[in-house]
Design an enzyme around this catalytic site. Structure first.
Site, PDB file in Angstrom:
ATOM      1  N   ASP A 112       0.816  -1.210   0.000  1.00  0.00           N
ATOM      2  CA  ASP A 112       0.000   0.000   0.000  1.00  0.00           C
ATOM      3  C   ASP A 112       0.853   1.265   0.000  1.00  0.00           C
ATOM      4  OD1 ASP A 112       0.945  -0.344   2.618  1.00  0.00           O
ATOM      5  OD2 ASP A 112      -1.008  -0.909   3.402  1.00  0.00           O
TER       6      ASP A 112
ATOM      7  N   ASN B 169      -7.437  -2.967  14.237  1.00  0.00           N
ATOM      8  CA  ASN B 169      -8.802  -3.310  13.811  1.00  0.00           C
ATOM      9  C   ASN B 169      -8.805  -4.502  12.850  1.00  0.00           C
ATOM     10  OD1 ASN B 169      -7.843  -2.269  11.415  1.00  0.00           O
ATOM     11  ND2 ASN B 169      -9.323  -0.602  11.259  1.00  0.00           N
TER      12      ASN B 169
ATOM     13  N   HIS C 231      -7.088  -4.921  10.123  1.00  0.00           N
ATOM     14  CA  HIS C 231      -6.886  -4.686   8.689  1.00  0.00           C
ATOM     15  C   HIS C 231      -5.599  -5.348   8.215  1.00  0.00           C
ATOM     16  CE1 HIS C 231      -4.697  -0.505   9.244  1.00  0.00           C
ATOM     17  NE2 HIS C 231      -3.814  -1.467   9.216  1.00  0.00           N
TER      18      HIS C 231
ATOM     19  N   GLU D  77      -9.671  -2.106   5.292  1.00  0.00           N
ATOM     20  CA  GLU D  77     -10.316  -1.854   6.576  1.00  0.00           C
ATOM     21  C   GLU D  77     -11.536  -2.772   6.757  1.00  0.00           C
ATOM     22  OE1 GLU D  77      -8.624  -0.177   8.470  1.00  0.00           O
ATOM     23  OE2 GLU D  77      -8.029   1.801   7.748  1.00  0.00           O
TER      24      GLU D  77
HETATM   25  C1  GLP Z   1      -0.408   0.048   8.699  1.00  0.00           C
HETATM   26  C2  GLP Z   1      -0.178  -0.622   7.337  1.00  0.00           C
HETATM   27  C3  GLP Z   1      -0.319  -2.104   7.440  1.00  0.00           C
HETATM   28  C4  GLP Z   1       0.355  -2.544   8.713  1.00  0.00           C
HETATM   29  C5  GLP Z   1      -0.445  -2.090   9.904  1.00  0.00           C
HETATM   30  C6  GLP Z   1       0.201  -2.339  11.250  1.00  0.00           C
HETATM   31  O1  GLP Z   1      -1.294   1.091   8.673  1.00  0.00           O
HETATM   32  N1  GLP Z   1      -0.966  -0.163   6.242  1.00  0.00           N
HETATM   33  O2  GLP Z   1       0.220  -2.728   6.289  1.00  0.00           O
HETATM   34  O3  GLP Z   1       0.466  -3.925   8.767  1.00  0.00           O
HETATM   35  O4  GLP Z   1      -0.906  -0.779   9.733  1.00  0.00           O
HETATM   36  O5  GLP Z   1       1.178  -1.388  11.538  1.00  0.00           O
HETATM   37  P1  GLP Z   1       2.251  -1.573  12.680  1.00  0.00           P
HETATM   38  O6  GLP Z   1       3.155  -2.662  12.237  1.00  0.00           O
HETATM   39  O7  GLP Z   1       2.957  -0.246  12.782  1.00  0.00           O
HETATM   40  O8  GLP Z   1       1.501  -1.921  13.927  1.00  0.00           O
END
Ligand code: GLP
Length: 240
Positions: free
Chosen positions: A66, A135, A137, A142
């Protein structure tokens, strides 16, 4: 679904880095799906170390999950910038074969189509690395995202904007949209590894692993994939 519970963040990172190392050694021309966020940071540092000891990245193709809409590749919070900083500059990857959606494309819909086509042309993803949102995702898919989605422009959930505001000076600076590979794009990967650490991920992990398969819990779709490994630390596994 294979669930590996390890002691802490460092052990999780080693475990995931080793899985990636094995994939790259067995198939140097692998197509890797890559994630950003805080979870894979140490994985990328370890891959840099493996490269110093001889692991060759030159034949790989990589696709990131992304990118924020509106952030140019040189914006310090863009995911292209993150990848350059944390991985691409540390290994001998062929930059022309590293793909991150362009969040400042003039025609975002066209950019999504182009990205999905590029994955197809590369022969599909051999190993997809995922983090998970609080959440549940995956990528920026989402809760509520249909399982049939491919790469598309998505609205970020308020909870995601709040979670990710820690990387920005203020919550107002967090983009409200992103380009994200869809659930179907992710599910097409041959192998998937999801990593999670910390108590803030415990509910998401429990719902993804034990709960019903539902669009309300995007990561629960992974129960339907034939080759998925969750690598989670004890805190993230505490509600399993
Ligand atoms: C982000 C990314 C995801 C990621 C998630 C967890 O917003 N878009 O690909 O896996 O949220 O992030 P973190 O590893 O900082 O907890």
């Amino acid at each position: 679904m294979n669930v590996v519970v390890v002691n802490n963040f460092d052990r999780m990172s080693e475990e995931v880095a080793k899985i990636m190392q094995t994939q790259i050694s067995r198939k140097p021309e692998s197509v890797l799906g890559l994630a950003t966020g805080s979870s894979p940071l140490c994985v990328y540092r370890l891959l840099g170390e493996y490269h110093e000891r001889g692991l060759d990245f030159s034949q790989l193709t990589t696709f990131n999950l992304d990118e924020y809409v509106g952030l140019a590749p040189d914006h310090p919070q863009s995911y292209r910038y993150y990848m350059e900083e944390n991985l691409f500059s540390k290994v001998n990857v062929n930059k022309a074969k590293t793909f991150v959606p362009n969040g400042v494309a003039e025609d975002l819909e066209e950019e999504c189509r182009r990205y999905e086509d590029l994955i197809k042309q590369a022969g599909g993803i051999d190993l997809q690395i995922l983090g998970i949102g609080t959440n549940a995702h995956i990528g920026f898919n989402e809760p509520g995202t249909e399982f049939g989605t491919i790469t598309q422009v998505v609205d970020l959930a308020p909870s995601t904007i709040a979670d990710n505001s820690r990387f920005f000076d203020s919550p107002e600076e967090v983009p409200t949209q992103a380009i994200s590979m869809g659930i179907k794009s992710i599910m097409k990967a041959k192998n998937i590894v999801l990593m999670a650490n910390g108590g803030s991920k415990a509910d998401a992990i429990a719902a993804a692993v034990k709960g019903p398969v539902t669009t309300k819990v995007p990561a629960s779709v992974l129960q339907l994939h034939p080759s998925v490994t969750f690598v989670v630390d004890q805190a993230a596994a505490s509600k399993l």
